[in-house]
Scaffold this active site. Structure first.
Site, PDB file in Angstrom:
ATOM      1  N   PRO A   1       8.068   3.492   4.947  1.00  0.00           N
ATOM      2  CA  PRO A   1       6.946   2.622   5.353  1.00  0.00           C
ATOM      3  C   PRO A   1       5.891   3.398   6.138  1.00  0.00           C
ATOM      4  O   PRO A   1       4.793   2.907   6.359  1.00  0.00           O
ATOM      5  CB  PRO A   1       7.625   1.561   6.233  1.00  0.00           C
ATOM      6  CG  PRO A   1       8.935   2.124   6.633  1.00  0.00           C
ATOM      7  CD  PRO A   1       9.328   3.105   5.574  1.00  0.00           C
TER       8      PRO A   1
ATOM      9  N   GLU B   1      18.690   2.821   9.206  1.00  0.00           N
ATOM     10  CA  GLU B   1      17.619   3.117  10.167  1.00  0.00           C
ATOM     11  C   GLU B   1      16.594   4.101   9.573  1.00  0.00           C
ATOM     12  O   GLU B   1      15.477   4.221  10.042  1.00  0.00           O
ATOM     13  CB  GLU B   1      18.255   3.674  11.458  1.00  0.00           C
ATOM     14  CG  GLU B   1      17.310   4.125  12.551  1.00  0.00           C
ATOM     15  CD  GLU B   1      16.290   3.064  12.966  1.00  0.00           C
ATOM     16  OE1 GLU B   1      16.546   1.876  12.743  1.00  0.00           O
ATOM     17  OE2 GLU B   1      15.233   3.453  13.485  1.00  0.00           O
TER      18      GLU B   1
ATOM     19  N   ARG C   1       4.676   2.556 -17.158  1.00  0.00           N
ATOM     20  CA  ARG C   1       3.857   1.755 -18.075  1.00  0.00           C
ATOM     21  C   ARG C   1       2.521   2.429 -18.404  1.00  0.00           C
ATOM     22  O   ARG C   1       1.850   2.061 -19.361  1.00  0.00           O
ATOM     23  CB  ARG C   1       3.659   0.325 -17.550  1.00  0.00           C
ATOM     24  CG  ARG C   1       2.838   0.211 -16.312  1.00  0.00           C
ATOM     25  CD  ARG C   1       2.870  -1.190 -15.745  1.00  0.00           C
ATOM     26  NE  ARG C   1       2.178  -2.169 -16.567  1.00  0.00           N
ATOM     27  CZ  ARG C   1       0.863  -2.322 -16.587  1.00  0.00           C
ATOM     28  NH1 ARG C   1       0.094  -1.564 -15.832  1.00  0.00           N
ATOM     29  NH2 ARG C   1       0.311  -3.233 -17.348  1.00  0.00           N
TER      30      ARG C   1
ATOM     31  N   ASP D   1      -6.505  -3.864 -16.829  1.00  0.00           N
ATOM     32  CA  ASP D   1      -5.675  -4.368 -15.733  1.00  0.00           C
ATOM     33  C   ASP D   1      -6.465  -4.385 -14.427  1.00  0.00           C
ATOM     34  O   ASP D   1      -7.414  -3.618 -14.249  1.00  0.00           O
ATOM     35  CB  ASP D   1      -4.470  -3.438 -15.521  1.00  0.00           C
ATOM     36  CG  ASP D   1      -3.293  -3.811 -16.401  1.00  0.00           C
ATOM     37  OD1 ASP D   1      -3.273  -4.933 -16.931  1.00  0.00           O
ATOM     38  OD2 ASP D   1      -2.396  -2.967 -16.549  1.00  0.00           O
TER      39      ASP D   1
END
Ligand code: SAM
Length: 226
Positions: A86, A113, A150, A164
């Site tokens: 993150p 963690e 893709r 898209d």
């Protein structure tokens, strides 16, 4: 393209690899995706891969030895090593396009963690799939792999991803199927007209309107642009 994914939960990938477009892309040899159990690389007699963090605190931390050994075993000349975290750069469609041109990716999934800070030195790139915290990097690695595969030439019709969302800084135009009238909500006449130039114009205008309404930031900074 080859994708090697390092994880302590290989079973999480079963459905992902055996369903729909990803399954076909593997069968048709557009991509080779291998899931590697980090435990197999552990030199610990009990195949331990994590331990408590020094200095105290919550949760287990992935140890460097098994991950260093795995990356050193799998890495080739053209490999890009990507760490799921993150704390990484926020993943965007533009990155999916760039990564779809790579020959070989190694994706490292943390868990609990997180991972020992020294594992960072292995990575060419650290990616986050958004500003929230998952229990592990497995879902993040599937999101990234799916969005890349893709885009590999031949996996899906080029036409289906050229329009898209995020290409040309726009969201995709609205699409409709049968029936023409559903509970009083009608398909716009122009789409039934067979007039290709008018359909194209309608779609361009609708894509722009939608983007202005929902994601004006795309038009302003265009950083999602594929
Ligand atoms: C519970 S998280 C650890 C979070 C870490 N303590 C922190 O706050 O940065 C466990 C693992 O899940 C993965 N992960 C969690 N959220 C993610 C995200 N938004 N994008 C990519 N990977 C993520 C990473 O591999 C991470 O090491």
């Amino acid at each position: 393209m080859k994708v090697d994914i390092l994880t302590i939960f290989p079973e999480m990938f079963e459905g992902f690899l055996t369903t729909s477009i990803i399954k076909r892309a593997i069968q048709n040899k557009f991509v080779d995706i291998k899931i590697h159990d980090i435990r197999k690389y552990s030199k610990n007699p009990h195949k331990k891969v994590d331990d408590y963090g020094f200095g105290g605190g919550r949760g287990m931390v992935l140890m460097p030895q098994p991950i260093f050994d795995a990356v050193e075993d799998l890495k080739k000349e053209n490999t890009k090593v990507i760490l799921m975290t993150p704390q990484g750069k926020t993943y965007k469609q533009k990155m999916a396009y760039d990564l779809s041109k790579e020959k070989h990716l190694i994706l490292i999934c943390g868990h609990y963690e997180g991972f020992d800070e020294r594992i960072r030195t292995l990575a060419d790139l650290e990616l986050s799939i958004g500003d929230y915290v998952l229990t592990g990097g497995e879902l993040a690695s599937m999101v990234i792999t799916d969005s890349i595969v893709r885009l590999i030439d031949g996996v899906i019709e080029k036409d289906s991803h050229l329009n898209d969302s995020f290409n040309n800084n726009l969201l995709d135009y609205p699409v409709y199927t049968k029936p023409v009238n559903f509970r009083g909500m009608k398909v716009p006449d122009v789409l039934l007209s067979g007039h290709h130039a008018n359909i194209k114009k309608f779609r361009e205008e609708e894509a722009l309107k939608k983007t202005q309404k929902r994601r004006p930031d795309l038009l302003e900074n265009g950083e999602n642009n594929g």
